[in-house]
Design a protein around this motif. Structure first.
Motif, short mmCIF file in Angstrom:
data_model
loop_
_atom_site.label_atom_id
_atom_site.label_comp_id
_atom_site.label_asym_id
_atom_site.label_seq_id
_atom_site.Cartn_x
_atom_site.Cartn_y
_atom_site.Cartn_z
N THR A 36 -2.04 4.51 -4.03
CA THR A 36 -2.99 3.33 -4.06
C THR A 36 -3.07 2.58 -5.55
O THR A 36 -2.59 1.53 -5.96
CB THR A 36 -4.17 3.46 -3.58
OG1 THR A 36 -4.00 3.74 -2.31
CG2 THR A 36 -4.97 1.95 -3.54
N SER A 240 4.11 -10.63 6.33
CA SER A 240 3.36 -9.64 5.45
C SER A 240 1.94 -9.78 5.39
O SER A 240 1.11 -9.07 5.44
CB SER A 240 3.81 -9.89 3.98
OG SER A 240 5.40 -9.51 4.00
N THR A 243 0.46 -8.80 8.81
CA THR A 243 0.46 -7.41 8.75
C THR A 243 -0.94 -6.74 8.10
O THR A 243 -1.71 -5.97 8.68
CB THR A 243 1.43 -6.68 8.39
OG1 THR A 243 2.61 -7.18 8.98
CG2 THR A 243 1.42 -5.04 8.61
N VAL A 244 -0.95 -7.45 6.79
CA VAL A 244 -2.26 -6.77 6.06
C VAL A 244 -3.45 -7.42 6.55
O VAL A 244 -4.56 -6.59 6.84
CB VAL A 244 -2.08 -7.27 4.81
CG1 VAL A 244 -3.56 -7.54 3.93
CG2 VAL A 244 -1.01 -6.78 3.77
N CYS A 247 -4.61 -4.74 9.72
CA CYS A 247 -4.77 -3.60 9.16
C CYS A 247 -6.15 -3.48 8.62
O CYS A 247 -6.82 -2.49 8.73
CB CYS A 247 -3.66 -3.17 8.05
SG CYS A 247 -2.25 -2.74 8.65
N ILE A 276 -6.14 3.91 3.66
CA ILE A 276 -4.86 3.49 4.12
C ILE A 276 -4.65 2.11 3.87
O ILE A 276 -3.61 2.00 3.20
CB ILE A 276 -4.70 3.99 5.54
CG1 ILE A 276 -5.21 5.29 5.91
CG2 ILE A 276 -3.23 3.74 5.88
CD1 ILE A 276 -4.36 6.38 5.17
N THR A 277 -5.21 1.20 4.15
CA THR A 277 -4.95 -0.25 3.96
C THR A 277 -4.70 -0.52 2.39
O THR A 277 -3.99 -1.32 2.11
CB THR A 277 -5.88 -1.17 4.59
OG1 THR A 277 -6.00 -0.90 6.03
CG2 THR A 277 -5.55 -2.50 4.52
N LEU A 280 -1.22 0.55 1.57
CA LEU A 280 -0.15 -0.06 2.59
C LEU A 280 0.11 -1.37 1.94
O LEU A 280 1.10 -1.84 1.91
CB LEU A 280 -0.59 -0.10 3.97
CG LEU A 280 -0.65 1.20 4.66
CD1 LEU A 280 -0.81 0.84 6.16
CD2 LEU A 280 0.76 1.74 4.46
N ASN A 281 -0.86 -2.15 1.38
CA ASN A 281 -0.88 -3.33 0.94
C ASN A 281 0.20 -3.72 -0.13
O ASN A 281 1.04 -4.45 0.07
CB ASN A 281 -2.10 -3.96 0.32
CG ASN A 281 -3.28 -4.38 1.49
OD1 ASN A 281 -2.83 -4.25 2.59
ND2 ASN A 281 -4.26 -4.85 0.93
N LEU A 283 2.86 -1.86 -0.66
CA LEU A 283 4.15 -1.48 -0.16
C LEU A 283 4.62 -2.74 0.93
O LEU A 283 5.72 -3.21 0.70
CB LEU A 283 4.06 -0.40 1.09
CG LEU A 283 3.90 1.07 0.27
CD1 LEU A 283 3.66 2.05 1.15
CD2 LEU A 283 4.89 1.41 -0.70
N ILE A 284 3.31 -3.40 1.53
CA ILE A 284 3.92 -4.56 2.67
C ILE A 284 4.28 -5.71 1.82
O ILE A 284 5.41 -6.39 2.04
CB ILE A 284 2.60 -4.84 3.27
CG1 ILE A 284 2.33 -3.62 4.31
CG2 ILE A 284 2.83 -6.04 4.12
CD1 ILE A 284 1.01 -3.82 5.10
#
Length: 305
Positions: A36, A240, A243-244, A247, A276-277, A280-281, A283-284
């Protein structure tokens, strides 16, 4: 109002009391936090240094990464430390500070995601007016609005609970200080307070989520009239963002847009949007964005020389 100074610290039960599980979770959450921190910092540095990523979209993306970085840092380091050392006490003041910080940056992120949706709407649906509508001054004002929105949300949350009487148990069945677990420890009727928390947290999140779905629906409907390349790029960018949005918002709405009660699975669900979010942001946004990945490659080549 009754004094609350009977409680000077809280005991966080964390995710598990099993020592073996704590070791596994320590390694896992440490890895998550490193990813992160590095991922969001890399996005901020890349956008700041790169001369090609100077559009409003990347300005807001860098702001989102900064919010994710601080938001995660308000929760993950203490969680990792508690898992490693087994010390799960937190002072009243530190608990309130964590509550304020997580809701400040979480609230700001909610608004910035709405701003980013508006930016994509103007870029795709009103391309000829984009540079006029999304000029630098407007972008700065929208960013300030997101910070102010998060600050007001957090102040309301903190002000709601800070002066209430904590005169009974001090054990929080959670890995962080949050509204609903804290409300369980209040020595007075919390029905009205619970409604205020639902309105300020859950309903506001649900309203913004609905606005986001409508805006992206309009955007996706409008791309039917553009070229195949333009449609591909628009779908890639909006994909993208959507998805964010899902999540982050779906767990938040489930957590806060309900009566002020706690459930056994709340802690696991909280891990998703607090740990997690934010991981992931980056990466997304980076893996699905060719401009971002190309800018990162150029940055690394310069560093390698």
């Amino acid at each position: 109002m009754e004094p609350r100074n009977n409680i000077t610290y809280f005991i966080l039960l964390g995710l598990t009391q099993n020592p073996k599980e704590q070791k596994v979770l320590f390694v896992m959450f440490l890895l998550f936090y490193i990813l992160t921190f590095v991922g969001n910092l890399l996005i901020i540095v890349t956008i700041t240094v790169s001369k090609t990523l100077n559009s409003p979209m990347y300005f807001f993306l860098a702001s989102l990464s900064f919010m994710d970085l601080i938001y995660s840092s308000s929760i993950s380091p203490r969680l990792i430390s508690d898992l490693f050392f087994g010390e799960n006490t937190i002072s009243f003041e530190s608990c309130m500070a964590q509550l304020f910080t997580e809701h400040f940056f979480g609230g700001s992120e909610i608004v910035i995601l709405l701003v980013m949706a508006y930016d994509r709407y103007v870029a795709i649906c009103k391309p000829l007016y984009y540079l006029i509508v999304m000029r630098q001054r407007v972008c700065v004002v929208l960013l300030v609005v997101s910070w102010v929105g998060g600050f007001l949300h957090s102040v309301i949350q903190l002000g709601t609970i800070y002066g209430l009487p904590f005169c009974g148990p001090n054990v929080i069945d959670h890995f962080m200080c949050d509204m609903y677990p804290l409300l369980k420890l209040i020595c007075t009727d919390t029905y009205v307070i619970g409604i205020l928390v639902v309105v300020n947290g859950g309903l506001s999140s649900a309203t913004v989520f609905l606005l986001l779905l409508i805006s992206y629906g309009v955007v996706l409907h409008s791309v039917k009239n553009v070229s195949q390349e333009g449609r591909r790029k628009a779908l890639q960018t909006c994909g993208s963002h959507i998805t964010v949005v899902f999540c982050f918002f779906v767990p938040c709405i489930f957590m806060y847009a309900r009566p002020a009660k706690t459930f056994p699975f709340d802690k696991s669900l909280s891990v998703f949007y607090t740990v997690i979010t934010p991981m992931l942001n980056p990466l997304i946004y980076s893996l699905r964005n060719s401009e971002m990945t190309n800018a990162m490659k150029k940055l690394w080549r310069k560093k390698g020389r």
